[in-house]
Write a protein that holds these residues in place. Structure first.
Motif, short mmCIF file in Angstrom:
data_model
loop_
_atom_site.label_atom_id
_atom_site.label_comp_id
_atom_site.label_asym_id
_atom_site.label_seq_id
_atom_site.Cartn_x
_atom_site.Cartn_y
_atom_site.Cartn_z
N HIS A 150 55.37 88.67 25.29
CA HIS A 150 56.33 88.98 26.36
C HIS A 150 57.29 90.08 25.94
N ASN A 151 56.76 91.07 25.22
CA ASN A 151 57.49 92.26 24.77
C ASN A 151 58.60 91.95 23.76
N VAL A 152 58.53 90.80 23.12
CA VAL A 152 59.49 90.47 22.05
C VAL A 152 59.04 91.20 20.79
N PRO A 153 59.91 91.79 20.03
CA PRO A 153 61.38 91.80 20.09
C PRO A 153 61.96 92.93 20.92
N PHE A 154 61.11 93.77 21.50
CA PHE A 154 61.58 94.97 22.18
C PHE A 154 62.32 94.69 23.47
N SER A 155 62.08 93.51 24.07
CA SER A 155 62.77 93.16 25.31
C SER A 155 64.27 93.04 25.07
N ALA A 156 64.68 92.71 23.86
CA ALA A 156 66.10 92.56 23.55
C ALA A 156 66.85 93.88 23.66
N ILE A 157 66.13 94.99 23.45
CA ILE A 157 66.79 96.30 23.54
C ILE A 157 66.35 97.07 24.79
N GLY A 158 65.59 96.40 25.65
CA GLY A 158 65.22 96.98 26.94
C GLY A 158 64.15 98.06 26.91
N ILE A 159 63.34 98.10 25.86
CA ILE A 159 62.27 99.10 25.79
C ILE A 159 60.94 98.41 26.10
N PRO A 160 60.24 98.86 27.14
CA PRO A 160 58.98 98.21 27.53
C PRO A 160 57.81 98.66 26.63
N VAL A 161 57.86 98.31 25.37
CA VAL A 161 56.85 98.74 24.41
C VAL A 161 55.46 98.23 24.83
N ASP A 162 55.42 97.04 25.43
CA ASP A 162 54.12 96.51 25.88
C ASP A 162 53.46 97.46 26.88
N MET A 163 54.23 97.95 27.85
CA MET A 163 53.67 98.87 28.86
C MET A 163 53.42 100.26 28.28
N ILE A 164 54.28 100.70 27.37
CA ILE A 164 54.06 101.99 26.71
C ILE A 164 52.74 101.96 25.95
N LEU A 165 52.50 100.89 25.20
CA LEU A 165 51.24 100.75 24.47
C LEU A 165 50.06 100.66 25.42
N LEU A 166 50.21 99.92 26.51
CA LEU A 166 49.13 99.76 27.48
C LEU A 166 48.75 101.11 28.09
N TYR A 167 49.75 101.89 28.52
CA TYR A 167 49.44 103.18 29.15
C TYR A 167 48.94 104.20 28.13
N ALA A 168 49.41 104.11 26.89
CA ALA A 168 48.87 104.97 25.82
C ALA A 168 47.41 104.62 25.57
N ALA A 169 47.12 103.31 25.57
CA ALA A 169 45.72 102.86 25.40
C ALA A 169 44.87 103.34 26.57
N LEU A 170 45.42 103.30 27.78
CA LEU A 170 44.69 103.77 28.96
C LEU A 170 44.33 105.25 28.81
N VAL A 171 45.31 106.07 28.42
CA VAL A 171 45.06 107.50 28.25
C VAL A 171 43.98 107.73 27.20
N LEU A 172 44.10 107.06 26.05
CA LEU A 172 43.09 107.23 25.00
C LEU A 172 41.74 106.68 25.43
N THR A 173 41.74 105.63 26.24
CA THR A 173 40.50 105.08 26.76
C THR A 173 39.76 106.13 27.59
N ILE A 174 40.49 106.80 28.46
CA ILE A 174 39.89 107.82 29.32
C ILE A 174 39.44 109.02 28.48
N VAL A 175 40.34 109.53 27.63
CA VAL A 175 40.03 110.72 26.83
C VAL A 175 38.86 110.45 25.88
N SER A 176 38.89 109.31 25.20
CA SER A 176 37.80 109.02 24.26
C SER A 176 36.49 108.79 24.99
#
Length: 192
Positions: A150-176
Motif C-alpha cells: 500500500h505504498n508504505v513507507p512512501f505514503s507517509a511523505i505523499g510520494i506515489p512510488v507504487d504508481m511511479i514504478l508501475l508506469y515506469a514498468a509500463l514504459v519499459l514493457t512497451i519499449v522492450s
C-alpha cells in the motif's frame, strides 16, 4: 529434474498460495504503518511474492554456475515468471490497486513475446531476454511489492512510488517489447 528446475517448480507452487491470500477475505487484522493500514494477508502475500521472485534469480544463477541449463528450465523459468507476475497484476486490478488498461498492455506484451519465442523455437532458435526486458521485469516486481505494501513507507511523505514504478514498468514493457520484435523480426520471416 535438477536443482534449478526444482527451484522453478517451487516458485510455480507458491502461486496458488499467493492467489488465495489475495482472493479470500482473511480476517487476520491489519498492520498499521504511519497513516496506512496494510491487511496482514497482503503483507504475507507480498513476502511470498518477493520470495518467489527471488527464486527466479536463484535458479538462473545456480543453473549457469553449475552448467545445469536444460530445455525444461528454458521453458519453465519464463513461464513461472509470467504466471507469477500476471497473477499479481490481475489480483491488483481486482483489489482496485492497479489500472486495468496498464495490466492489459503488460500482459499482452508477455503473450506477444511468448508467441514470438514459440515461433523461434519451432525453427530451432532460442531467443534470450534482453537487458531492457530484464530491467522491465525488475520494475514490475518492485511495483507489485510496493503496491502490496500500500505504498508504505512512501505514503507517509505523499510520494506515489507504487504508481511511479508501475508506469515506469509500463514504459519499459512497451519499449522492450518493440525492441524485442525489431531485433528478432527475421524469425517471423524465416518461419515456415
Amino acid at each position: 529434474m535438477n536443482v534449478p528446475n526444482r527451484i522453478t517448480i517451487s516458485r510455480i507452487m507458491l502461486i496458488p498460495i499467493f492467489i488465495l491470500l489475495l482472493s479470500y477475505p482473511f480476517e487476520w487484522g491489519t498492520w498499521q504503518v504511519a497513516d496506512q493500514a496494510i491487511p496482514i494477508s497482503h503483507l504475507i502475500a507480498m513476502i511470498i511474492f518477493a520470495v518467489a521472485s527471488a527464486t527466479d534469480w536463484l535458479d538462473g544463477y545456480y543453473a549457469r554456475k553449475y552448467n545445469l541449463v536444460t530445455n525444461l528450465g528454458k521453458f519453465l523459468d519464463p513461464m513461472a515468471d509470467k504466471l507469477l507476475v500476471s497473477a499479481a497484476f490481475i489480483l491488483l486490478i481486482a483489489l482496485e490497486m492497479a489500472p486495468a488498461w496498464v495490466v492489459i498492455i503488460i500482459i499482452s506484451r508477455e503473450f506477444a513475446v511468448t508467441g514470438l519465442r514459440l515461433v523461434a523455437a519451432g525453427e530451432g532458435i532460442v531467443l534470450a531476454a534482453g537487458q531492457m526486458g530484464k530491467l522491465k521485469t525488475v520494475l514490475q516486481i518492485l511495483a507489485i511489492i510496493v503496491m502490496l505494501l500500500h505504498n508504505v513507507p512512501f505514503s507517509a511523505i505523499g510520494i506515489p512510488v507504487d504508481m511511479i514504478l508501475l508506469y515506469a514498468a509500463l514504459v519499459l514493457t512497451i519499449v522492450s517489447g518493440v525492441e524485442y520484435f525489431v531485433k528478432n523480426w527475421n524469425v517471423m520471416g524465416a518461419s515456415k
